[in-house]
Write an enzyme that holds these catalytic residues in place. Structure first.
Site, mmCIF file in Angstrom:
data_model
loop_
_atom_site.group_PDB
_atom_site.id
_atom_site.type_symbol
_atom_site.label_atom_id
_atom_site.label_comp_id
_atom_site.label_asym_id
_atom_site.label_seq_id
_atom_site.Cartn_x
_atom_site.Cartn_y
_atom_site.Cartn_z
ATOM 1 N N HIS A 166 -4.269 4.706 -6.510
ATOM 2 C CA HIS A 166 -5.267 4.645 -5.430
ATOM 3 C C HIS A 166 -5.908 6.022 -5.270
ATOM 4 O O HIS A 166 -5.393 6.855 -4.520
ATOM 5 C CB HIS A 166 -4.588 4.269 -4.111
ATOM 6 C CG HIS A 166 -4.205 2.832 -4.034
ATOM 7 N ND1 HIS A 166 -5.066 1.859 -3.586
ATOM 8 C CD2 HIS A 166 -3.057 2.192 -4.349
ATOM 9 C CE1 HIS A 166 -4.463 0.689 -3.620
ATOM 10 N NE2 HIS A 166 -3.241 0.849 -4.080
ATOM 11 N N GLY A 224 -7.735 -4.146 -8.617
ATOM 12 C CA GLY A 224 -9.040 -4.144 -9.294
ATOM 13 C C GLY A 224 -8.892 -3.841 -10.783
ATOM 14 O O GLY A 224 -9.581 -4.425 -11.619
ATOM 15 N N GLU A 274 -8.326 6.927 -3.618
ATOM 16 C CA GLU A 274 -8.843 7.180 -2.263
ATOM 17 C C GLU A 274 -7.870 7.965 -1.397
ATOM 18 O O GLU A 274 -8.284 8.634 -0.457
ATOM 19 C CB GLU A 274 -9.217 5.861 -1.572
ATOM 20 C CG GLU A 274 -8.082 4.905 -1.237
ATOM 21 C CD GLU A 274 -7.761 3.902 -2.349
ATOM 22 O OE1 GLU A 274 -8.008 4.244 -3.526
ATOM 23 O OE2 GLU A 274 -7.259 2.805 -2.042
ATOM 24 N N CYS A 289 -6.309 -0.392 -8.551
ATOM 25 C CA CYS A 289 -5.027 -1.084 -8.450
ATOM 26 C C CYS A 289 -5.186 -2.562 -8.819
ATOM 27 O O CYS A 289 -5.363 -2.872 -9.995
ATOM 28 C CB CYS A 289 -4.436 -0.867 -7.066
ATOM 29 S SG CYS A 289 -2.643 -1.019 -7.078
HETATM 30 N N1 GLN Z 1 -0.804 -6.801 -5.786
HETATM 31 C C1 GLN Z 1 -0.799 -5.844 -6.849
HETATM 32 C C2 GLN Z 1 0.583 -5.264 -7.086
HETATM 33 O O1 GLN Z 1 1.436 -5.318 -6.220
HETATM 34 C C3 GLN Z 1 -1.804 -4.738 -6.573
HETATM 35 C C4 GLN Z 1 -1.453 -3.913 -5.391
HETATM 36 C C5 GLN Z 1 -2.580 -3.045 -4.916
HETATM 37 O O2 GLN Z 1 -3.730 -3.294 -5.239
HETATM 38 N N2 GLN Z 1 -2.278 -2.044 -4.113
HETATM 39 O O3 GLN Z 1 0.826 -4.733 -8.128
#
Ligand code: GLN
Length: 548
Positions: A516, A382, A518, A380
């Protein structure tokens, strides 16, 4: 009348006793015995969902396939039960009151005065019954501790259900603490006695006591507890601290928890098949190999906020007989040391996150992984940062940024899409002014994988996979060609063209995913991309050791 059997799990003495793990463990044993089992978490707080709560308040927000932001215990349930749950498997006081008030506004109560009893309690009962429908067992975990004011309407609902249904359909389990008084070396039962008295005062007598303790309970102490709490002698279940949470179902089984359960429900002896589970737990506790992953995050003082990810690493490790050690690296601290902490790790992981704090450190870690060819997975935020790092340091676009941190950036590689099509095919609109609650891209979306990519190989060459999302910002497709021409491939995209995954061509394993992974990992079915990451690390570690 439905035949669902309800098992209520309440907590006494203090919070954080592992009611979630106890409930999951019990549900797992029933499921492994061939029963159809569902599970429900009730949270007595007033928030509609934990989505807008700080991780410091609440730990991780777990996202279900249907896009609900739920309590982290739902994550444990899915990981133990190897199943996908939904919105209905978690509700809060806030949701209950909201429905009742909405019904009142619609005039559904025919002019009656709306009260906790019967209206709120009826709403709670009907939600519980709806989740239990069609199942042999429903395990219901009530958040909080007996004695909390907020818990009362739920306990009343539980009492009424017990009254309405035959005795053999409702069972109550109380999870409590037997503290050890060190100076005397003695285990104390008094707090448990008081907690059970409190339950009985409101009309609930538990049939089983799960007693958390640091030290084994003697036969006499168990007898004393049984006597004072008015449960059968075989119904005091000792729950010592376990080496792994996945050991808990096995421990409960050894303690004989299924005997009083079968007796109470007047059913045949319950016999679970735990052979596979047992083997996986052995691999968690004493694995053959070991690897170390740098986990570069910013909520490190609160590891609960990364629960699903740390559990997913355990699942992947167990499946390849490897202990995944985590080197926690504070992204802000990394900024001062210029990445020295990364020199001894076997892989680098950047989890999701929000806000600009610690961004520099994460970008530094990504650069290190890219340049030193260390296996890398960015989740995400990352993934978003690995695009920004690539743009800045490979494409030379210093101003590359995300509008989350730099709203007026001239190079918005990561930006806010104001309207998109959600997983149900509906158009969604969100702007910078949208309210915080419920405006993220949430839940399961299909991701089309590029054939021959590393990510497709990780997913066993699947063409389309489904993974869960929780973010507001997206990778900007305007830069797609520029990235691809320079060696960063877009290897996954949603059906409506949102960028879901990237990877580097000239790198053994450098993958970023917008979703995600995970959230879909289970002990018995680790997530494929996390498994591939861990496998690759083990493989490259073996190769470096051989070449030394
Ligand atoms: N802050 C970023 C967004 O809102 C990533 C969110 C996250 O890593 N869950 O897009």
């Amino acid at each position: 009348m439905s035949n669902t059997k309800y098992i209520f799990v309440t907590g006494g003495v203090l919070s954080s006793l592992g009611k979630g793990i106890s409930s999951s463990s019990l549900a797992t044993l029933l499921k492994q015995s061939g029963y159809k089992v569902n599970i429900l978490k009730i949270d007595p707080y007033i928030n509609i969902d934990p989505g807008t709560m700080s991780p410091l308040e609440h730990g991780e927000v777990f996202v279900t396939a249907d896009g609900a932001e739920t309590d982290l215990d739902i994550g444990h349930y899915e990981r133990f039960l190897n199943t996908s749950l939904s919105k209905g498997n978690n509700f809060t006081t806030g949701q209950v009151y909201l429905s009742v008030i909405e019904n009142e506004r619609k005039g559904n109560y025919l002019g009656k005065t709306i009260q906790v009893v019967p209206h709120i309690v009826d709403e709670i009962k009907s939600r519980i019954k709806a989740v239990g429908k069609g199942y042999d067992f429903l395990v219901i975990e009530l958040g909080g501790t007996v004695g909390d004011i907020e818990g009362l309407p739920f306990l009343e609902a539980m009492r009424q259900l017990k009254h309405e249904l035959p005795n053999t359909q409702v069972l109550s389990i109380h999870v409590t603490l037997i503290p050890l008084i060190r100076a005397a070396g003695e285990l104390k039962t008094k707090p448990t006695q008081h907690s059970v008295q409190e339950l009985r005062r409101i009309g609930i007598t538990p049939q089983i006591i799960i007693a958390r303790s640091e030290k084994p309970l003697s036969k006499d102490l168990k007898k004393k507890l049984a006597m004072s709490c008015d449960v059968a002698d075989d119904s005091v279940i000792e729950a010592l601290d376990a080496k792994s949470i996945y050991q808990c179902p096995l421990n409960f089984l050894k303690e004989g928890i299924l005997t009083p359960i079968a007796r109470h429900f007047a059913i045949a002896p319950i016999k679970p098949d735990v052979s596979e589970w047992d083997m996986l737990v052995k691999k968690i506790i004493s694995p053959k190999d070991e690897i170390t992953i740098a986990f570069v995050g910013k909520y490190l003082h609160l590891k609960e906020s990364y629960k699903s990810l740390t559990e997913a690493l355990i699942h992947a490790g167990a499946n390849i007989d490897t202990r995944v050690c985590i080197k926690w690296i504070d992204s802000e601290a990394l900024e001062h040391t210029q990445g020295a902490e990364l020199s001894d790790v076997d892989g680098i992981l950047i989890p999701g996150g929000f806000g600009s704090r610690g961004i520099w450190g994460k970008i530094l870690a990504i650069r290190y992984a890219r340049e030193h060819k260390v296996p890398f997975l960015g989740i995400c935020l990352g993934m978003q940062l690995s695009i920004i790092e690539f743009a800045r340091n490979v494409l030379g676009i210093e101003k590359a940024d995300s509008t989350e941190f730099a709203p007026d950036t001239s190079h918005p590689f990561i930006y806010l899409i104001e309207d998109f099509i959600d997983q149900c095919g509906k158009s969604q609109v969100r702007t910078i002014k949208s309210p915080m609650g419920g405006t993220m891209r949430l839940g399961e979306y299909e991701c089309v994988l590029r054939p021959q990519s590393k990510i497709a190989a990780a997913y066993n060459h699947a063409k389309v996979v489904k993974e869960r999302h929780r973010h507001r910002y997206e990778a900007n497709p305007a830069y797609r060609a520029l990235l691809e021409e320079n060696g960063m491939q877009i290897s996954g995209e949603s059906k409506s063209g949102l960028i879901e995954a990237i990877e580097l061509e000239k790198h053994p394993f450098f993958i970023g995913v917008q979703f995600h992974p995970e959230f879909t990992s289970r002990l018995q079915a680790p997530n494929p991309i996390i498994l591939a990451f861990v496998k690759k690390i083990l493989e490259s570690k073996g190769a470096t050791q051989k070449s030394r």
